[in-house]
Motif scaffolding. Structure first.
Motif, PDB file in Angstrom:
ATOM      1  N   THR A   1      -2.511 -12.452   2.816  1.00  0.00           N
ATOM      2  CA  THR A   1      -1.780 -11.423   2.074  1.00  0.00           C
ATOM      3  C   THR A   1      -0.475 -12.008   1.570  1.00  0.00           C
TER       4      THR A   1
ATOM      5  N   GLN B   1       2.805 -10.570   1.160  1.00  0.00           N
ATOM      6  CA  GLN B   1       3.530  -9.339   1.510  1.00  0.00           C
ATOM      7  C   GLN B   1       4.913  -9.673   2.040  1.00  0.00           C
ATOM      8  N   ASN B   2       5.758  -8.647   2.040  1.00  0.00           N
ATOM      9  CA  ASN B   2       7.086  -8.794   2.637  1.00  0.00           C
ATOM     10  C   ASN B   2       7.451  -7.493   3.333  1.00  0.00           C
TER      11      ASN B   2
ATOM     12  N   THR C   1       8.901  -5.017   2.266  1.00  0.00           N
ATOM     13  CA  THR C   1       8.858  -3.802   1.437  1.00  0.00           C
ATOM     14  C   THR C   1       7.438  -3.374   1.095  1.00  0.00           C
TER      15      THR C   1
ATOM     16  N   VAL D   1       2.896  -4.742   0.393  1.00  0.00           N
ATOM     17  CA  VAL D   1       1.884  -5.789   0.194  1.00  0.00           C
ATOM     18  C   VAL D   1       1.700  -5.972  -1.318  1.00  0.00           C
ATOM     19  N   GLN D   2       1.917  -7.203  -1.793  1.00  0.00           N
ATOM     20  CA  GLN D   2       1.821  -7.433  -3.235  1.00  0.00           C
ATOM     21  C   GLN D   2       0.414  -7.883  -3.655  1.00  0.00           C
ATOM     22  N   ALA D   3      -0.274  -8.647  -2.822  1.00  0.00           N
ATOM     23  CA  ALA D   3      -1.628  -9.092  -3.185  1.00  0.00           C
ATOM     24  C   ALA D   3      -2.403  -9.482  -1.935  1.00  0.00           C
TER      25      ALA D   3
ATOM     26  N   SER E   1       3.346   0.349   4.896  1.00  0.00           N
ATOM     27  CA  SER E   1       3.843   0.588   3.540  1.00  0.00           C
ATOM     28  C   SER E   1       2.791   1.297   2.665  1.00  0.00           C
TER      29      SER E   1
ATOM     30  N   HIS F   1      -0.551   0.311   2.014  1.00  0.00           N
ATOM     31  CA  HIS F   1      -1.569  -0.469   1.314  1.00  0.00           C
ATOM     32  C   HIS F   1      -2.851  -0.572   2.129  1.00  0.00           C
TER      33      HIS F   1
END
Ligand SMILES: Cc1ncc(COP(=O)(O)O)c(N)n1
Length: 556
Positions: A44, A46-47, A49, A51-53, A118, A120
């Motif tokens: 993943t 992610q950070n 804030t 999950v971006q991808a 978050s 996701h």
């Protein structure tokens, strides 16, 4: 030769920000002294804030990783986290099933990760059924949170909404019917009060126990001398498993809710800690106590990282900073840690049957007399230990402080003698009564600690008596003030004793004692090894105090 180390395996997704998933698991394994291995099911981006991808790992490669580890290393505990999709879930379940069939079962903790905090999706919805059908039957324990529990129950058309504490108990039992040997339903999303725990009702065929370790430590009376008692906003994790006799055994783990943004990866950390404890062979109820405490402390000691929900401090148990700083909300961090770390023996001491019966006024007179005679001998050791402390001190201020206590104890012994006279015990009888082994053991331990250790170690040894009697006094007084109390205050033959230990004079001495140990710790923060030494001395004295009441009860 190095000692054998317990090797454990996580099968989960990665978290590029390091707070959840495989990264959290490996840190937890290392912090708990286990050797960590991993098989990645998904990558993943992610950070803190969100999950971006997400990039899934092909199922055959997931199998390759698990086999590489299991073929070579003697894995004692396994956890699964994010499994990504149905093919990966099936791949994991069938590989583990085959391994268990050929090499025997290993404790498997399944954290049914479905959606990140978050919001996701981390598990394709069609994988839920695969997880229930194929993985749950292999699992010693599943660890859903409220949302995951609802998804799982709904997938099997079981009543699924969890809105109350009582609803959690029902849900935990329903989840057990999905196939795992045990369920730990995490309580982070349900607010519970002490009254809720007190009024738990269950159907026939169910037993409920409350693990009060955490609350007991928090609510200790002397820690409240400077702050309000723990509020009623509790988090309760519910553990449910079936005994051989078909009874559903429920254990509740209450602890105070922490106001914190450092909660990213909490579930990952808890299930990883469980895999370690179970992998070491710790029984389920105790393993859950250890893992929930580890996770709680990780949140409590976390430093802020990132802009969203930051990670826990996985390394709290190995970092040099073993103590929280003194703050208005936590004025006695050392005392708190000592008491919480030994809460079971501490409770056996300060809420001993001797104390309870004394409070009720039902304590046998001969037990009390035996106690006050032995206490006279103990006071001599106590005065000698403070005299030793004076002789080991390097400055006039601590020399004087210790000598003042010697003088105080000597005045107390005179009062003790006249107190004993009221009970018909003469000074001569006090002097000629032989010392009981419990008195000698305790006294000799104090003197020995003072001879072989430094002054702070001796101060820690002396604290168990000072603080414990303060606790007993405050507890009895507080209980006596409740309506229809079990404590008999007026007309109790032991009223004077209770008044002395709950009174201003003694409580002032407790305050000075608290200040002394806290300021010593704050001035020279202990390394983990040094703290372990203090804790060992403290725990020994707490045990010896319990032994002193045992001696009195049984007139040994
Ligand atoms: C790889 C991975 N596994 C699990 C979680 C769940 O953790 P949280 O619920 O704290 O977001 C996550 N965010 N990422």
């Amino acid at each position: 030769m190095a000692k054998n180390v317990t090797a454990v395996l996580t099968i989960a997704g990665t978290d590029s920000s390091g707070g959840a998933g495989i990264q959290a698991d490996l840190k937890t394994f290392a912090a708990l002294g286990c050797y960590g291995t991993s098989a990645t099911t998904a990558l993943t981006a992610q950070n803190t804030t969100g999950v971006q991808a997400i990039h899934g790992v092909p199922p055959n490669f997931v199998v390759e990783q698990i086999k590489s580890v299991l073929d070579d290393i003697d894995i004692r505990g396994i956890k699964t986290g994010m499994l990504f999709d149905s093919s990966n879930t099936h791949a994991v379940a069938s590989t583990l099933k085959e391994h268990f069939a050929s090499k025997g079962r290993v404790p498997l903790v399944c954290d049914p990760v479905c959606v990140s905090t978050s919001g996701h999706v981390l598990l394709h919805p069609d994988a839920i059924s695969t997880m229930i059908d194929e993985l749950f039957p292999l699992a010693q324990l599943i660890t859903p949170n409220k949302a995951e529990a609802e998804v799982l129950l709904k997938a099997r058309s079981l009543s699924s909404e969890i809105t109350t504490f009582q609803g959690m108990l029902a849900a935990a039992q329903s989840l057990l019917t999905l196939g795992p040997q045990a369920v730990l339903l995490k309580g982070g999303h349900i607010a519970v009060s002490l009254a809720d725990i007190g009024s738990v009702t269950t159907s026939a065929g169910t037993s409920v126990e409350v693990n009060r370790d955490f609350l007991f430590g928090e609510n200790t009376e002397i820690l409240q001398l400077a702050k309000h008692s723990v509020g009623d906003d509790l988090i309760v994790d519910v553990l449910c498993h079936q005994t051989q006799h078909g009874v559903n055994n429920i254990t509740l783990y209450p602890r105070p809710r922490l106001q914190s943004n450092s909660t990213h990866g909490t579930g990952c950390t808890l299930s990883a800690a469980l895999a370690c404890a179970l992998g070491r062979g710790t029984a389920l109820v105790e393993a859950t106590a250890q893992a929930t405490t580890f996770t709680h402390l990780g949140i409590e000691t976390a430093a802020p990282i990132g802009q969203g929900f930051g990670p826990l401090n996985h390394l709290h148990s190995v970092s040099r900073l073993v103590l929280q700083p003194r703050t208005p909300g936590n004025p006695f961090p050392l005392t708190r840690k000592l008491i919480q770390g030994t809460s079971r023996v501490w409770k056996e001491y300060v809420q001993h049957d001797f104390v309870v019966q004394l409070g009720k006024g039902t304590l046998e007179r001969s037990s009390f007399l035996h106690f006050i005679k032995q206490d006279y001998h103990y006071l001599k050791y106590y005065a000698r230990a403070y005299a030793l402390l004076a002789s080991k001190s390097h400055d006039f201020a601590p020399i004087l402080a210790a000598v003042e206590i010697v003088l105080h104890v000597s005045r107390e012994s005179a009062m003790h003698t006249s107190f004993c006279a009221q009970w018909g015990i003469t000074k001569d009888e006090l002097d000629t009564t032989p010392e009981s082994p419990a008195t000698t053991a305790y006294g000799a331990f104090l003197i020995d600690t003072g001879l072989q250790g430094d002054t702070t170690k001796l101060v820690m040894a002396l604290a168990a008596c000072l603080l414990g009697y303060g606790e007993v006094g405050l507890w009895l007084k507080k209980e006596a003030e409740k309506p229809n109390s079990w404590v008999k205050w007026e007309g109790n033959p032991y009223l004077k004793w209770m008044q002395d230990y709950s009174g201003e004079d003694y409580q002032n001495a407790v305050r000075v004692g608290l200040e002394t140990i806290e300021s010593r710790a704050a001035a020279d923060p202990p390394s983990p090894a040094r703290y372990a030494e203090w804790r060992a001395v403290w725990e020994n004295c707490v045990r010896l105090e319990k032994g002193f009441w045992d001696m009195a009860m049984n007139k040994l």
